[in-house]
Structure formats: C-alpha cells, structure tokens
Scaffold this motif. Sequence first.
Motif, PDB file in Angstrom:
ATOM      1  N   GLN A  17       0.815  -1.221   0.000  1.00 42.10           N
ATOM      2  CA  GLN A  17       0.000   0.000   0.000  1.00 42.10           C
ATOM      3  C   GLN A  17       0.845   1.265   0.000  1.00 42.10           C
ATOM      4  O   GLN A  17       0.460   2.271  -0.577  1.00 42.10           O
ATOM      5  CB  GLN A  17      -0.898   0.035   1.269  1.00 42.10           C
ATOM      6  N   ASP A  46       6.855  -6.866   5.183  1.00 39.58           N
ATOM      7  CA  ASP A  46       6.954  -7.452   3.850  1.00 39.58           C
ATOM      8  C   ASP A  46       6.904  -6.357   2.795  1.00 39.58           C
ATOM      9  O   ASP A  46       6.022  -5.495   2.818  1.00 39.58           O
ATOM     10  CB  ASP A  46       5.781  -8.426   3.625  1.00 39.58           C
ATOM     11  N   SER A 147       6.973 -16.636  -2.903  1.00 37.24           N
ATOM     12  CA  SER A 147       5.594 -16.186  -2.797  1.00 37.24           C
ATOM     13  C   SER A 147       4.861 -16.890  -3.929  1.00 37.24           C
ATOM     14  O   SER A 147       5.308 -16.837  -5.077  1.00 37.24           O
ATOM     15  CB  SER A 147       5.527 -14.663  -2.949  1.00 37.24           C
ATOM     16  N   LEU A 198      -7.166  -9.797   4.328  1.00 36.76           N
ATOM     17  CA  LEU A 198      -8.471  -9.126   4.384  1.00 36.76           C
ATOM     18  C   LEU A 198      -9.145  -9.140   3.013  1.00 36.76           C
ATOM     19  O   LEU A 198     -10.086  -8.370   2.783  1.00 36.76           O
ATOM     20  CB  LEU A 198      -8.296  -7.685   4.893  1.00 36.76           C
ATOM     21  N   LYS A 206     -16.305  -2.834   5.061  1.00 35.81           N
ATOM     22  CA  LYS A 206     -16.628  -1.404   4.894  1.00 35.81           C
ATOM     23  C   LYS A 206     -17.066  -1.042   3.483  1.00 35.81           C
ATOM     24  O   LYS A 206     -17.431   0.098   3.241  1.00 35.81           O
ATOM     25  CB  LYS A 206     -15.439  -0.548   5.314  1.00 35.81           C
ATOM     26  N   TYR A 207     -17.025  -1.959   2.544  1.00 33.11           N
ATOM     27  CA  TYR A 207     -17.420  -1.630   1.171  1.00 33.11           C
ATOM     28  C   TYR A 207     -18.878  -2.002   0.926  1.00 33.11           C
ATOM     29  O   TYR A 207     -19.417  -2.906   1.566  1.00 33.11           O
ATOM     30  CB  TYR A 207     -16.539  -2.358   0.146  1.00 33.11           C
ATOM     31  N   ARG A 281      -3.012   1.509   5.075  1.00 32.63           N
ATOM     32  CA  ARG A 281      -2.716   2.780   4.405  1.00 32.63           C
ATOM     33  C   ARG A 281      -2.701   3.953   5.374  1.00 32.63           C
ATOM     34  O   ARG A 281      -2.481   5.086   4.971  1.00 32.63           O
ATOM     35  CB  ARG A 281      -3.689   3.020   3.260  1.00 32.63           C
TER      36      ARG A 281
END
Length: 322
Positions: A17, A46, A147, A198, A206-207, A281
Amino acid sequence: MGRLGRDVSEIGFGAWQIGADWGEVDEDEALATLHAAADAGVTFFDTADVYGDGRSERLVGRLRRERGGERILVATKMGRRAEQTVENYSPEHFRAWNDRSRENLGMDTLDLVQLHCPPTDLYFRPEVFADLDAMVAEGRIAAYGVSVERVEEALKAIEFPGVASVQIIFNPFRQRPARLFLDEAARRGVGVIVRVPLASGLLSGKYTRETTFAADDHRSYNRNGEAFDVGETFAGVPLEAGLDAVEELRPLVPQGASLAQLALRWILMHPGVSTVIPGARNPEQAAGNAAASDVPSLGDDAMARIAAVYEERIAPHVHQRW
Ligand SMILES: NC(=O)c1ccc[n+]([C@@H]2O[C@H](COP(=O)([O-])OP(=O)(O)OC[C@H]3O[C@@H](n4cnc5c(N)ncnc54)[C@H](OP(=O)(O)O)[C@@H]3O)[C@@H](O)[C@H]2O)c1
C-alpha cells in the motif's frame, strides 16, 4: 519462522500500500503508518522491489534506520522487474535485483528474499534454487523463500531444503491452504507468511455495491486480472458475492472487535501460520490490525459457521482455481 530461525510477531505488515497500486498514500502518512505498526509490536515487514518501483523498500529501510536497534525483520521480493519467463530468473538478474534492493533498504545482507510469484515451471528448475543457496553463501541474503499463487506451487517449493518460507493467500475466503498445505509446511519447519488476509479490504466489511476505487488502485484496474493474477484482487472473489458473504460473517464479530480483526483472528487459529501481513494505508489501520492478537480465540461454532459460509458462497468461485 521455522527454518529461518527468527522470532517474528504473528501480525506483520504488508508494505505494498505504501508503494503504489492502492491510490495515493503520501510519504509522511506512509512513514507514520510504518511506525504505528512498530509501536504496536509488529516486527515483520513485507515489501518488494517493484512496489512503487522501490519506494516501498526505501520507506521500510528508513523505518529500520529510525528504529535502530529494534529487532525488525524485512522480507522483500524479486523477480518482477522482467518479463515472466523462467530464463529471466538468471544468476545475473538475481544479483542485479539484489544489489538494487540492498541499496533501497540500506542493508548489506537482506534478511529474507522471496521469489515474487514466479511461473509454475520455475519450481521444476533445481538450478535456480541452487543459485539462491549460492547467494546465501555469498552473504547477499540470509535466507530465501517463495511467494506463490497456488497451493501446488507451495507444496513443490518446500521440497527444496533451502526454502525457508512460503507466502500464500489464506483467509476466510481462501481456505484451501488449510486442508493441504499448512500441516506439511509445519512438518518441514517452513515459515508461512499469509498475504491478502483481508481479501484486499473486502473482509473489513466497509465496502458496499456503491464503493468506487481510484483509477490507480488495482481494485479498479485489475478486477478481471488485466494487470496480474486476478486472485490478488479481492482474493479472486467477485465483489458482489463477497459482499453478500461478508454480511453472514458480521454477526460472528466478537464484542469490541472489528470484522477485520475477526478475519485476522481466524487466520491465527491455524498453528501452521507464522505471520499474517495485512496491508495498511494509515496508522489507525496498522494499529487495529496489530490488536487482532488480543482478540480471544474463536469458538467451534464460529469456526464452523465461517467454514459453512465459505462452502456455500465462496468456494465455487475460488476453490479449484488456486
Ligand atoms: N504476489 C505477492 O507476493 C503479493 C500480492 C499481494 C499482496 N502481497 C503482500 O501482502 C500484503 C497484504 O495483502 P494486500 O495488501 O493485498 O491485502 P489485504 O491486507 O487483504 O487488504 C489491505 C486493505 O484492507 C483495508 N484495511 C487494512 N486494514 C484495515 C483495518 N484495520 N480496517 C479497515 N480496513 C482495513 C485497506 O483498504 P483501503 O485501502 O480500502 O482502506 C487496505 O488497503 C501486501 O501489502 C503485500 O505486502 C504480496
């Protein structure tokens, strides 16, 4: 962290972010967010060489210097500065990318370098892993990991004895790693780093259907996998299906906790997990995520309900894809 032989906080920090791809986060806010995480006890950060073309690494490097003496472990990634072919994962590229990350982070020896979701064929090239062993011997990196996008890539990667960690998507909307991978990683002593915990913020609750994201946010421009694997955006869950499932999880949130903390606690209920790296963020998000460590364990009823919501609403979209 298993083979890494280092202790890290169970809640870490994802620094994508504060690089780019999530809308604007200015430098002061980014640094304040990193410090808020460290203040809350986070010791695992990370990042990647491509996040903001090095911006994220430079900010994490600054955090390390400003918190001098504290035990902070930095994991970065390499591999995405070139076209995604197996040939590009070459000794020459590795050393050039490594030099650049060491400069960005201000470190002679990097704590942990992860191959950044390489092509599946790479896991069938033992010479690449031998070269990473050589980089450890050269003192460029203390350890390396991968990853991955898919569970099967993770299982193949940990056959190489030098692979210290695997970073994988795992959350209430991505449950397949629990069945196949976590126990095997623990048995082999491989550290497991959980990303996208998340579901790109979807699991914060929250969306709504009206939410819009900035044009330079991957939740706008990668909704259908236009720029990179679609599984990295909302964990590959179609937004509408995810919003409906989130409403079924909401009643399970423990008193005084948030839905985001419920999701993080669910992940921490799995003993094979070494650390979870939610992205943040702003300082409030970073502190809230770290506080998930204090949320009590979930009961059997809540775990069963989360499993049922996954089976009914989410698994058909993701289970057989990753
Ligand atoms: N290929 C790879 O190796 C790879 C790919 C993806 C991610 N990663 C790593 O994994 C990290 C985490 O994954 P991710 O960032 O993709 O997704 P994530 O952690 O699932 O979601 C992050 C988003 O969730 C929201 N959020 C975070 N904390 C919150 C809180 N306390 N309350 C409410 N909302 C909150 C924010 O959304 P808003 O922006 O809407 O506020 C934030 O941008 C990354 O930073 C990166 O380090 C690696």
